[in-house]
Design an enzyme around this catalytic site. Structure first.
Site, PDB file in Angstrom:
ATOM      1  N   GLY B 326      -8.557   8.016  -2.083  1.00  0.00           N
ATOM      2  CA  GLY B 326      -8.104   6.930  -2.943  1.00  0.00           C
ATOM      3  C   GLY B 326      -6.792   6.349  -2.435  1.00  0.00           C
ATOM      4  O   GLY B 326      -6.524   6.299  -1.219  1.00  0.00           O
ATOM      5  N   SER B 327      -5.937   5.965  -3.356  1.00  0.00           N
ATOM      6  CA  SER B 327      -4.708   5.256  -2.977  1.00  0.00           C
ATOM      7  C   SER B 327      -3.699   6.139  -2.269  1.00  0.00           C
ATOM      8  O   SER B 327      -2.715   5.620  -1.728  1.00  0.00           O
ATOM      9  CB  SER B 327      -4.068   4.649  -4.225  1.00  0.00           C
ATOM     10  OG  SER B 327      -4.987   3.777  -4.834  1.00  0.00           O
ATOM     11  N   THR B 328      -3.904   7.436  -2.259  1.00  0.00           N
ATOM     12  CA  THR B 328      -2.966   8.284  -1.527  1.00  0.00           C
ATOM     13  C   THR B 328      -3.037   7.997  -0.037  1.00  0.00           C
ATOM     14  O   THR B 328      -2.191   8.432   0.734  1.00  0.00           O
ATOM     15  CB  THR B 328      -3.246   9.790  -1.750  1.00  0.00           C
ATOM     16  OG1 THR B 328      -4.580  10.073  -1.339  1.00  0.00           O
ATOM     17  CG2 THR B 328      -3.087  10.168  -3.214  1.00  0.00           C
ATOM     18  N   PHE B 329      -4.074   7.224   0.372  1.00  0.00           N
ATOM     19  CA  PHE B 329      -4.253   6.905   1.784  1.00  0.00           C
ATOM     20  C   PHE B 329      -3.423   5.687   2.185  1.00  0.00           C
ATOM     21  O   PHE B 329      -3.288   5.363   3.352  1.00  0.00           O
ATOM     22  CB  PHE B 329      -5.739   6.640   2.045  1.00  0.00           C
ATOM     23  CG  PHE B 329      -6.096   6.440   3.489  1.00  0.00           C
ATOM     24  CD1 PHE B 329      -5.843   7.432   4.429  1.00  0.00           C
ATOM     25  CD2 PHE B 329      -6.681   5.259   3.926  1.00  0.00           C
ATOM     26  CE1 PHE B 329      -6.171   7.263   5.759  1.00  0.00           C
ATOM     27  CE2 PHE B 329      -7.006   5.075   5.263  1.00  0.00           C
ATOM     28  CZ  PHE B 329      -6.751   6.081   6.177  1.00  0.00           C
ATOM     29  N   LYS B 330      -2.834   4.992   1.175  1.00  0.00           N
ATOM     30  CA  LYS B 330      -2.190   3.701   1.460  1.00  0.00           C
ATOM     31  C   LYS B 330      -0.963   3.845   2.354  1.00  0.00           C
ATOM     32  O   LYS B 330      -0.610   2.917   3.094  1.00  0.00           O
ATOM     33  CB  LYS B 330      -1.838   2.991   0.155  1.00  0.00           C
ATOM     34  CG  LYS B 330      -3.088   2.391  -0.505  1.00  0.00           C
ATOM     35  CD  LYS B 330      -2.818   1.783  -1.857  1.00  0.00           C
ATOM     36  CE  LYS B 330      -4.106   1.186  -2.438  1.00  0.00           C
ATOM     37  NZ  LYS B 330      -3.991   0.953  -3.880  1.00  0.00           N
TER      38      LYS B 330
END
Lengths: 380, 648
Positions: B326-330
């Site tokens: 999810g957004s932890t990859f941003k």
């Protein structure tokens, strides 16, 4: 007078002087080896075997002396009677016998248990010697003259087989065969009998007990059944082989002391000796025993009468058969048959009968020069 | 006619001749016996000597005590406990039935058990001890001991059983021990210990990874036995090498706390790591199981229920659970773009709530859109539209390359069995495995950590550590030391990214928790000096259809558990000089900011509190949350789930 042995009778003192004391010493030495082995078998205790065996040997020694002093002509006179009595005893075990080691072999006399089949070995020799003593070479050449001795042999053999005791029956056959041979029976007749005997093997096989068949089968391939009947042979061979050249030392035989070796105080005592004293000890022991046999041969051949010669040789062959069958069985050369090693194995009857045998052998020696008629009376 | 004398003389000559023949035969027979003796005793002597020794000597192995497993402070986490066993030697018992009746008066013994014992007694040799009862309690031991004089043949034997004082809190890290199976026996390189009845080896976790060191080597005892197996005496004794002690990087207190904290959720996992050394301080997977039951021998009902549970208690989700990050990859997307130079920190994108690519519309999690965003704000608000645009410019291959440099898409090689590699997709990967060309739209989906992307909680912790430790390629590990055999590695090479870019990313992560409007602002740490930074993530496990989008996306609470979003958070603390990082995943928990961030906050706070004096530990109950963040609640109490949403 039944005890009258004629004009050449000897006094007790003269007889004692004639006894082969070196033979008595040799017998005592061999028996002492036995005591040592029984002491070892009990893990270094006189009890329960060595002490009792000493007592028996002592009694046997006494009995031997008595037998040695009895005139050989008396032995001859009573040969058939003794044979008959023993045959009756053999019949007795069939009806009153006690079951021991899976076979009816013993009769309880109150003070000891008697194996009539062992006694028969001596009595058969006496009976056959008496018969052949009275038979000329021409007689032994004629088949009708062989019927009576054959019956003398076959009656006890049949009874012993019924017990069933294959080992002793074979011993009786071998001893008798030796006496027939020594008396001059032609070789071709032996060939005939042996040939028909071999032919009869398949038939006999049918009559063998399962345990006897198993023993033969396991003997042929002991490793096949290492936990069952092959166990004895395997463990005995391991014990023997592990003895090596000089053995593991007195009281140090692991196979015997840790009970891997079965029946170590009786039938397998030779194995124990070979384990503890190695090839050197075993060969030394066999040499002592062969010396005993040599005494037998010499005594017999020096005897002036046929009865004495045949009795001496018969008893010697008997002793040899004990030794050979027992040792060969210990080494896994022949099937396990319950044959003890006289003077070494723990056991009453075997000790006593062998001592009686030695006594008669000594009697042959003491009375080697007495004159004897065809019926055992000094009539010439 | 011959005289009687002559006839006898002829007879005697024949007898003498034949006696010589007979004597010769006997001599031959005796020679055969001697030859046989020579063969057995000399030729085959060595073989028979060996067989006799085999007969005589029974070799018994002395199993060494299994090595302890301790935490970084030396607190035992796996140890050996005494196990009391009641045995009966029937030859000394006299009447076993009578003795059993007496025993039954002291300790409970049901009738079938009693029959089993009597059967065992009949089957075994008279001198062999038969087990009457295992695992006696201390009271039962005492009761038997007192009455021993009246119980001939009865004795209490002490065995060892593996014990795990932290129970299910450390089950996935430690693993458990169990009986050796056929395959393990074959793989065992002939270690005789494996063939010992009752011997246990490590089946999972550290117990399995360090099994050889923990196992030690067998000692042996040479016993002289007789034909029926009775021991006569001990011939020699050689002590073995006891199992080595394994020291973990785990802080058992923290581990315990984290497990309890996760216990408030249905299914979750978390990893706490030292960002500089790579040492794992806590690694938890919830729900868990009690390894003590495995050590004792687990019942098949329990085993079946563990296997069938949909929350997979036996799986270590921290290393074997693969989730869309999810957004932890941003952070990786932003860093890749900065490093590639395709955008600068001030690059702005206008977010109307969706992004058009070709004839596809890609949605931002915020329906109305974020408006004009720079990278800092896009990170803080977790704006999907911004990263759609950035990813289109940087391309999937450069994102994937950066992801791999930060530990994603490959096994971290942590010293635990069963780790899974996750997945970082790029164009070559898709061509290779799916035999299909890459679609530009897929790049957009990857940029918000969805689609093919998969990562384990451990990988996310490693990624975070590498971001916040100044760009060093730390590798995670559990083993601090194995006595004299192994020391942990604590120096790591630089990854080689521009420090300014890294610092920029860090600042934006700072904003997520510390600035008003940040997706985890509500879950920030307010203790001065202990603040955390981080990034929320919410990964979608179902496809949202056009029809559903039209009628209104259903709330997580309205969905069946299996279809709810995973809640994620990666964080670090303290914010100015990061030392600890954490990754939390709550399976089907809902929004990352709402569900996962508070857990991470509690863990990072506990971490630092423990460090600051190893003092009193805050209780991991619901009451702890307000205590940890007293001022957080009012401002963004209803912070919406920052969901990465994708329609294809």
């Amino acid at each position: 007078m039944i005890w009258d042995t004629g004009d050449d009778h000897m006094t007790i003192g003269e007889k004692l002087g004639q006894i082969s004391w070196s033979l008595v010493l040799l017998i005592t030495i061999v028996a002492s080896v036995g005591f040592a082995m029984l002491y070892s078998a009990a893990n270094g205790n006189l009890d329960p075997w060595a002490s009792r065996q000493m007592v028996r040997f002592g009694a046997g020694l006494g009995l031997m002396m008595v037998c040695a002093l009895i005139d050989i002509r008396i032995w001859m006179r009573f040969a058939y009677i003794l044979y008959g009595l023993t045959l009756l005893l053999l019949l007795g075990v069939e009806f009153f016998g006690f079951v021991g080691m899976g076979a009816q072999r013993w009769i309880d006399l109150g003070f000891m248990q008697l194996q009539p089949s062992e006694v028969m070995k001596v009595c058969l020799v006496l009976a056959l010697a008496r018969y052949f003593h009275g038979a000329t070479l021409e007689d032994t050449g004629r088949i009708p003259h062989l019927v009576i001795p054959l019956l003398l042999v076959l009656a006890p053999v049949a009874l012993v087989l019924m017990q069933p005791n294959l080992g002793t029956a074979l011993t009786l056959l071998f001893v008798s065969g030796a006496l027939f041979f020594l008396s001059g029976v032609r070789l071709w007749k032996f060939g005939l009998v042996i040939g028909s005997g071999l032919a009869a093997i398949p038939v006999v096989w049918q009559f063998l007990h399962d345990y006897q068949r198993n023993r033969v089968l396991t003997f042929l391939d002991p490793e096949n059944d290492p936990l069952g009947t092959g166990y004895h042979i395997m463990q005995s061979k391991i014990a023997l082989g592990s003895g090596g050249l000089f053995g593991k030392g007195f009281l140090q035989g692991t196979q015997s002391h840790l009970n891997f070796l079965p029946e170590k105080q009786t039938d397998f005592i030779f194995t124990m000796l070979a384990e503890e004293f190695g090839l050197v000890g075993a060969v030394a022991f066999l040499s002592l025993y062969c010396l005993l046999l040599l005494y037998g041969f010499v005594i017999a051949l020096r005897c002036k009468h046929q009865f004495g010669r045949l009795v001496g040789l018969g008893l010697t062959v008997n002793l040899f058969l004990y030794l050979f069958i027992n040792v060969a069985m210990n080494m896994g050369l022949i099937p396990v048959v319950g044959i003890p090693l006289p003077l070494l194995s723990y056991g009453g009857t075997a000790t006593l009968t062998v001592m009686i045998g030695f006594g008669i052998l000594l009697s042959v020696h003491v009375h080697r020069d007495v004159r004897m008629s065809r019926r055992g009376i000094s009539d010439f | 006619m011959l005289s009687a004398f002559d006839r006898d003389a002829e007879r005697q000559r024949l007898l003498t001749r034949r006696t010589i023949v007979l004597g010769g035969l006997q001599a031959a027979a005796v020679s055969a016996l001697v030859a046989r003796l020579y063969y057995l005793q000399i030729v085959e002597g060595d073989r028979y000597t060996m067989l006799a020794e085999d007969n005589r000597i029974s070799l018994r192995l002395l199993a060494p005590p299994r090595g302890l497993i301790v935490d970084r402070f030396g607190v035992p986490m796996a140890l050996n406990e005494q196990n009391f066993r009641l045995t009966l030697v029937s030859e000394r018992a006299g009447d076993p039935t009578q003795i059993l009746t007496q025993i039954a008066n002291l300790i409970p013994m049901p009738e079938p058990e009693r029959r089993r014992i009597l059967r065992d007694i009949q089957r075994s040799r008279a001198f062999a001890p038969v087990t009457v009862k295992e695992n006696l309690t201390w009271e039962q031991v005492a009761a038997i001991e007192v009455n021993l004089p009246d119980l001939p043949g009865v004795s209490i034997e002490v065995g060892q059983v593996r014990s795990y004082p932290f129970g299910e809190a450390a089950a996935h890290v430690l693993g458990y021990v169990g009986a050796v199976n056929e395959r393990e026996l074959a793989d065992g390189k002939g270690d005789p210990l494996l063939e010992q009845p009752g011997f246990r080896i490590g089946k999972n976790g550290v117990e399995r990874r360090h099994d050889l060191a923990l196992r030690g080597t067998a000692g042996n005892q040479q016993l002289e036995v007789n034909a029926v197996g009775r021991v006569i005496r001990e011939l020699s004794r050689q002590e073995g090498q006891p199992g080595r002690q394994v020291t973990l990087t785990i802080d058992s207190k923290l581990q315990h706390y984290v497990q309890q904290r996760l216990g408030q959720e249905r299914s979750a996992s978390a990893v706490v790591m030292d960002v500089h050394t790579g040492g794992i301080l806590a690694l938890c997977s919830w729900p868990s199981f009690d390894p003590n039951q495995f050590a004792m021998g687990i019942s098949s009902e329990l085993w079946q229920s563990l296997l069938k549970d949909e929350t997979a208690p036996l799986t270590n989700k921290a290393i074997a659970g693969q989730y869309a990050p999810g957004s932890t990859f941003k952070m990786i997307v932003g860093l890749a773009a900065l490093e590639a130079g395709v955008v600068g920190p001030d690059f702005r994108v206008f977010c109307p709530g969706h992004y058009e690519l070709g004839n596809h519309r890609f949605h931002c999690w915020k329906k109305g859109g974020h408006g004009s965003m720079n990278m800092h704000d896009a990170m803080k608000h977790s704006c999907d539209t911004y990263f759609y645009e950035v990813s289109r410019r940087v391309g999937v291959n450069r994102m994937a390359e950066m992801a791999r440099r930060f530990g994603l898409g490959q096994r971290t090689d942590i010293d635990l069995p069963g780790e899974r590699p996750g997945l970082v997709p790029d164009e070559p990967w898709k061509r290779r495995t799916l035999k299909a060309p890459w679609h530009p739209g897929e790049t957009l989906i990857v940029s918000i950590g969805q689609g093919y992307m998969l990562a384990t909680p451990l990988q996310l912790a490693v990624m975070t550590a590498r971001l916040v430790n100044g760009g060093h390629a730390v590798q995670p590990h559990l083993t601090k030391a194995v006595e004299d055999l192994y020391r942990e590695r604590t120096e790591w090479p630089a990854i080689g990214v521009t420090p300014a870019h890294l610092e920029f990313i860090l600042n934006s992560m700072h904003a997520v928790t510390m600035e008003q409007g940040g997706t985890a602002f509500a879950s920030r740490i307010t203790h001065a000096g202990l603040e955390m930074g981080g990034k929320t993530g919410t990964s979608q496990v179902r496809r949202i259809t056009m029809a559903e989008r039209a009628t209104g996306v259903r709330k997580n609470e309205d969905l069946p558990w299996r279809e709810r979003d995973h809640a994620l958070f990666v964080g670090y603390a303290p914010i100015n000089a990061p030392k600890y990082c954490v990754s939390v995943i709550v399976e089907h928990g809902g929004g990352g900011g709402k569900i996962a961030a508070p857990i991470a906050r509690d863990i990072l706070l506990e971490c630092q509190m423990l460090e600051a004096g190893r003092g009193p530990v805050a209780d991991a109950g619901p009451a702890a949350a307000p205590a940890a963040a007293p001022a957080a609640a009012p401002a963004v109490a209803a912070a919406p789930a920052p969901a990465g949403e994708a329609s294809r």
